[in-house]
Scaffold this active site. Structure first.
Site, PDB file in Angstrom:
ATOM      1  N   LYS A   1      16.390  28.728 -83.250  1.00  0.00           N
ATOM      2  CA  LYS A   1      16.667  29.839 -82.331  1.00  0.00           C
ATOM      3  C   LYS A   1      17.538  29.377 -81.165  1.00  0.00           C
ATOM      4  CE  LYS A   1      14.679  31.486 -78.605  1.00  0.00           C
ATOM      5  NZ  LYS A   1      15.785  32.088 -77.835  1.00  0.00           N
TER       6      LYS A   1
ATOM      7  N   GLU B   1      12.840  17.693 -75.332  1.00  0.00           N
ATOM      8  CA  GLU B   1      13.955  17.215 -74.501  1.00  0.00           C
ATOM      9  C   GLU B   1      14.021  18.157 -73.318  1.00  0.00           C
ATOM     10  OE1 GLU B   1      15.840  14.604 -75.127  1.00  0.00           O
ATOM     11  OE2 GLU B   1      15.698  14.233 -77.282  1.00  0.00           O
TER      12      GLU B   1
ATOM     13  N   CYS C   1      21.482  18.497 -68.613  1.00  0.00           N
ATOM     14  CA  CYS C   1      20.157  17.939 -68.337  1.00  0.00           C
ATOM     15  C   CYS C   1      20.271  16.539 -67.750  1.00  0.00           C
ATOM     16  CB  CYS C   1      19.330  17.915 -69.611  1.00  0.00           C
ATOM     17  SG  CYS C   1      20.224  17.185 -70.982  1.00  0.00           S
TER      18      CYS C   1
ATOM     19  N   GLU D   1      15.353  20.166 -60.263  1.00  0.00           N
ATOM     20  CA  GLU D   1      16.572  20.334 -61.064  1.00  0.00           C
ATOM     21  C   GLU D   1      17.246  21.665 -60.702  1.00  0.00           C
ATOM     22  OE1 GLU D   1      16.237  21.287 -65.304  1.00  0.00           O
ATOM     23  OE2 GLU D   1      17.656  19.683 -65.713  1.00  0.00           O
TER      24      GLU D   1
HETATM   25  P1  NAP Z   1      14.425  27.338 -71.168  1.00  0.00           P
HETATM   26  O1  NAP Z   1      14.332  28.533 -70.318  1.00  0.00           O
HETATM   27  O2  NAP Z   1      13.251  26.444 -71.252  1.00  0.00           O
HETATM   28  O3  NAP Z   1      14.834  27.844 -72.604  1.00  0.00           O
HETATM   29  C1  NAP Z   1      15.077  26.981 -73.682  1.00  0.00           C
HETATM   30  C2  NAP Z   1      14.863  27.725 -74.975  1.00  0.00           C
HETATM   31  O4  NAP Z   1      13.483  28.053 -75.106  1.00  0.00           O
HETATM   32  C3  NAP Z   1      15.611  29.037 -75.050  1.00  0.00           C
HETATM   33  O5  NAP Z   1      16.008  29.251 -76.373  1.00  0.00           O
HETATM   34  C4  NAP Z   1      14.538  30.017 -74.641  1.00  0.00           C
HETATM   35  O6  NAP Z   1      14.783  31.308 -75.072  1.00  0.00           O
HETATM   36  C5  NAP Z   1      13.323  29.441 -75.299  1.00  0.00           C
HETATM   37  N1  NAP Z   1      12.046  29.856 -74.718  1.00  0.00           N
HETATM   38  C6  NAP Z   1      11.800  30.470 -73.527  1.00  0.00           C
HETATM   39  N2  NAP Z   1      10.480  30.665 -73.365  1.00  0.00           N
HETATM   40  C7  NAP Z   1       9.871  30.176 -74.468  1.00  0.00           C
HETATM   41  C8  NAP Z   1       8.515  30.075 -74.890  1.00  0.00           C
HETATM   42  N3  NAP Z   1       7.497  30.510 -74.135  1.00  0.00           N
HETATM   43  N4  NAP Z   1       8.253  29.489 -76.083  1.00  0.00           N
HETATM   44  C9  NAP Z   1       9.251  29.025 -76.856  1.00  0.00           C
HETATM   45  N5  NAP Z   1      10.556  29.099 -76.509  1.00  0.00           N
HETATM   46  C10 NAP Z   1      10.860  29.660 -75.325  1.00  0.00           C
HETATM   47  O7  NAP Z   1      15.632  26.422 -70.740  1.00  0.00           O
HETATM   48  P2  NAP Z   1      17.120  26.873 -70.482  1.00  0.00           P
HETATM   49  O8  NAP Z   1      17.165  27.519 -69.147  1.00  0.00           O
HETATM   50  O9  NAP Z   1      17.656  27.600 -71.654  1.00  0.00           O
HETATM   51  O10 NAP Z   1      17.861  25.469 -70.462  1.00  0.00           O
HETATM   52  C11 NAP Z   1      17.948  24.707 -69.337  1.00  0.00           C
HETATM   53  C12 NAP Z   1      16.949  23.575 -69.385  1.00  0.00           C
HETATM   54  O11 NAP Z   1      17.136  22.793 -70.551  1.00  0.00           O
HETATM   55  C13 NAP Z   1      17.148  22.618 -68.241  1.00  0.00           C
HETATM   56  O12 NAP Z   1      15.913  22.294 -67.678  1.00  0.00           O
HETATM   57  C14 NAP Z   1      17.758  21.387 -68.906  1.00  0.00           C
HETATM   58  O13 NAP Z   1      17.536  20.202 -68.223  1.00  0.00           O
HETATM   59  C15 NAP Z   1      17.133  21.412 -70.231  1.00  0.00           C
HETATM   60  N6  NAP Z   1      17.925  20.651 -71.196  1.00  0.00           N
HETATM   61  C16 NAP Z   1      17.446  19.441 -71.619  1.00  0.00           C
HETATM   62  C17 NAP Z   1      18.174  18.673 -72.506  1.00  0.00           C
HETATM   63  C18 NAP Z   1      17.665  17.347 -72.964  1.00  0.00           C
HETATM   64  O14 NAP Z   1      18.200  16.829 -73.941  1.00  0.00           O
HETATM   65  N7  NAP Z   1      16.671  16.777 -72.325  1.00  0.00           N
HETATM   66  C19 NAP Z   1      19.401  19.138 -72.978  1.00  0.00           C
HETATM   67  C20 NAP Z   1      19.859  20.375 -72.530  1.00  0.00           C
HETATM   68  C21 NAP Z   1      19.095  21.116 -71.640  1.00  0.00           C
HETATM   69  P3  NAP Z   1      15.665  32.329 -74.195  1.00  0.00           P
HETATM   70  O15 NAP Z   1      16.637  31.558 -73.401  1.00  0.00           O
HETATM   71  O16 NAP Z   1      16.338  33.136 -75.228  1.00  0.00           O
HETATM   72  O17 NAP Z   1      14.710  33.060 -73.342  1.00  0.00           O
END
Ligand code: NAP
Ligand code: MG
Length: 487
Positions: A193, A267, A301, A398
């Protein structure tokens, strides 16, 4: 062919056909369905949501909103496909994965343009980094598919089963490649997804996968928001969850699968220290600082969002940094000279603006480049904060935007302590002329990745992942392959 051999076979038609991809043509449909069992199908709810271009605020397309029934359908397709895919020889699996890699190269331009339209990142980055790296992940893992026994000798590697994969919006195609390529090489099947604001390149990847002749159900791509992600996490017939996203959602996922047999890799977020010593090549370091925090608008990230400058060179580094910030071109992501594109969504822009306010209220001194930003779309000027301290929220949390918090230091011990004194541990950067200093620091910094005299360099062969609240498990390299195997 013996009766026991799986029925999957290459389709001779596509093996022989030249790939007549019209790479000049960018095709975006008005509406996208769910990719389940090798075809595009309507969502159970019949509901669709819009995805926008954050640089223009215009709607690009409508995308299906998958609910639990759709997730169940996708998992069932992946389970059926697993029976034959996991029995296919590694060499055969490898051929399919190579095919995906090659098709991605052929369609690179289309992927790059759509990535930039849907997510706001500069076309130069999509074109030169995201898409080629994504293809490289498929090439790299294709090469391992028939060598699992050599990669993990005497450990009897077996695939885990059906992998549920959830990815964020900052590197949509690249994160899909990081997840899908090792899973397939190891013999798993996938339900993936993408994030709600950037679903289009994953859906283009679905089209590519369909065209590649990959057996039905091996990769299923379903779109939706957080609820859809949760439905994947909670589906009882999933063997492995691979999640990249925020630490908050990562914690939720960890709780919801506790007690189940599901394997998990997380991650999560980061707040990396980028450390400049007085003996560093300063001009090169300034480039590294700029790249570290402004690459992909800081939606990274592993962004070098905390800068530590040794006191004796602080004035000169800050002056050079401000001068360099003035030369950054902020604006239209489709312009190949743009350095800083659009913020991914209105919500993210609001979050970043809130942190800029917090920084000012905490008493830090703000500096922004004097560039103008477009009237329409979501943009943020490159920003830095001076006179910050460890207790400031802009130092601890962050921001995920083009905002840098700067501190100075005198001794190595002091900077190690400050760099590590944070909930995250994903990455760090060290700039110095002395190899011994680099080795000293890389062993003491609690960060999964430490770059020396460079920053934000990625390669499919090298493992990536964090400590502490940045998650666990590694992606990339053999470690990334092991995460999809029972050993
Ligand atoms: P996010 O809000 O946690 O969302 C990540 C994914 O999870 C999206 O597809 C989101 O769907 C989905 N999601 C949301 N709530 C969920 C739930 N309760 N259960 C399962 N899935 C759920 O993060 P983001 O804002 O998209 O991304 C930014 C974050 O990603 C930052 O904190 C960044 O540091 C981190 N990141 C980490 C890495 C790494 O390798 N460590 C790499 C890239 C990014 P929707 O968006 O469709 O709601
Ligand atoms: Mg979008």
């Amino acid at each position: 062919m013996s009766k026991k051999e799986p029925k999957l076979k290459f389709n001779a038609a596509w093996e022989l056909a030249p790939a007549p991809e019209d790479t000049k043509h960018i095709s975006i449909k008005k509406q996208y369905d769910l990719f389940i069992n090798g075809e595009f199908v309507k969502p159970n709810s019949k509901k669709y949501f819009a995805t926008y271009n954050p640089a223009t605020e215009e709607k690009i397309a409508e995308v299906a909103d998958a609910d639990e029934r759709d997730v169940d359908k996708a998992v069932k397709a992946a389970r059926v496909a697993f029976n034959s895919w996991s029995k296919l020889s590694g060499a055969e699996r490898g051929k399919y994965i190579y095919r995906i890699a090659r098709l991605m190269q052929e369609r690179a331009r289309e992927f790059a343009v759509i990535e930039t339209m849907d997510g706001g990142k500069p076309i130069r980055e999509s074109r030169d980094i995201d898409v080629p790296l994504a293809a490289n992940h498929f090439f790299y893992y294709a090469g391992w598919a028939d060598k699992l026994e050599y990669a993990f000798p005497n450990r009897n590697p077996k695939p885990l089963g059906v992998a549920g994969q959830i990815i964020p919006w900052n590197f949509p195609l690249l994160m899909a490649a990081w997840k899908i390529a090792p899973a397939l090489a190891a013999g798993n099947t996938v339900v993936l997804k993408p994030a709600e604001t950037t679903p289009l390149t994953a859906l283009k990847l679905a089209e590519l996968i369909r065209d590649s002749g990959l057996p039905k159900g091996v990769v299923n791509i379903i779109t939706g928001a957080g609820k859809t992600g949760a439905a994947i996490v909670n589906h009882p017939d999933i063997n492995k969850i691979a999640f990249t996203g925020s630490t908050d959602v990562g914690k939720l996922i960890q709780k919801s699968i506790a007690g189940s047999n599901k394997k998990l890799t997380l991650e999560l977020g980061g707040k990396a220290a980028n450390i400049i010593f007085e003996d560093a090549p300063l001009d090169q370091a300034v480039e590294g600082i700029i790249n570290g925090i402004f690459f992909n608008q800081g939606h990274v990230c592993c962004a070098g969002s905390r800068l530590f400058i040794q006191e004796s060179v602080a004035d000169v580094v800050i002056r050079k940094l401000k001068d360099r910030m003035e030369t950054l071109r902020v604006g239209d992501p489709m312009d190949k000279n743009t350095d800083v594109g659009a913020i991914n969504s209105k919500e993210q822009l609001m979050k970043i603006s809130e942190y800029i306010k917090i920084g000012k209220n905490e008493g830090a001194e703000m500096y922004q480049s004097s560039c103008s930003i477009p009237k329409k779309g979501y943009f943020c000027k490159p920003t830095l904060f001076l006179n910050t301290s460890q207790s400031h929220r802009i130092v601890q949390e962050e921001i995920f935007g083009p905002v840098l918090a700067i501190q100075t230091f005198r001794t190595i011990e002091e900077v190690i302590e400050k760099a590590n004194n944070i909930p995250y541990g994903l990455s760090a950067g060290v700039w110095t002329d002395k190899g011994s200093k680099i080795f000293n620091l890389t062993t003491k910094l609690r960060a999964g990745v430490v770059w020396a005299n460079t920053y934000n360099k990625f390669d499919p062969t090298s493992p990536f992942g964090g400590y502490k609240e940045s998650g666990f498990g590694r992606e990339g390299g053999l470690h990334g392959l092991a995460a999809y195997l029972e050993l």
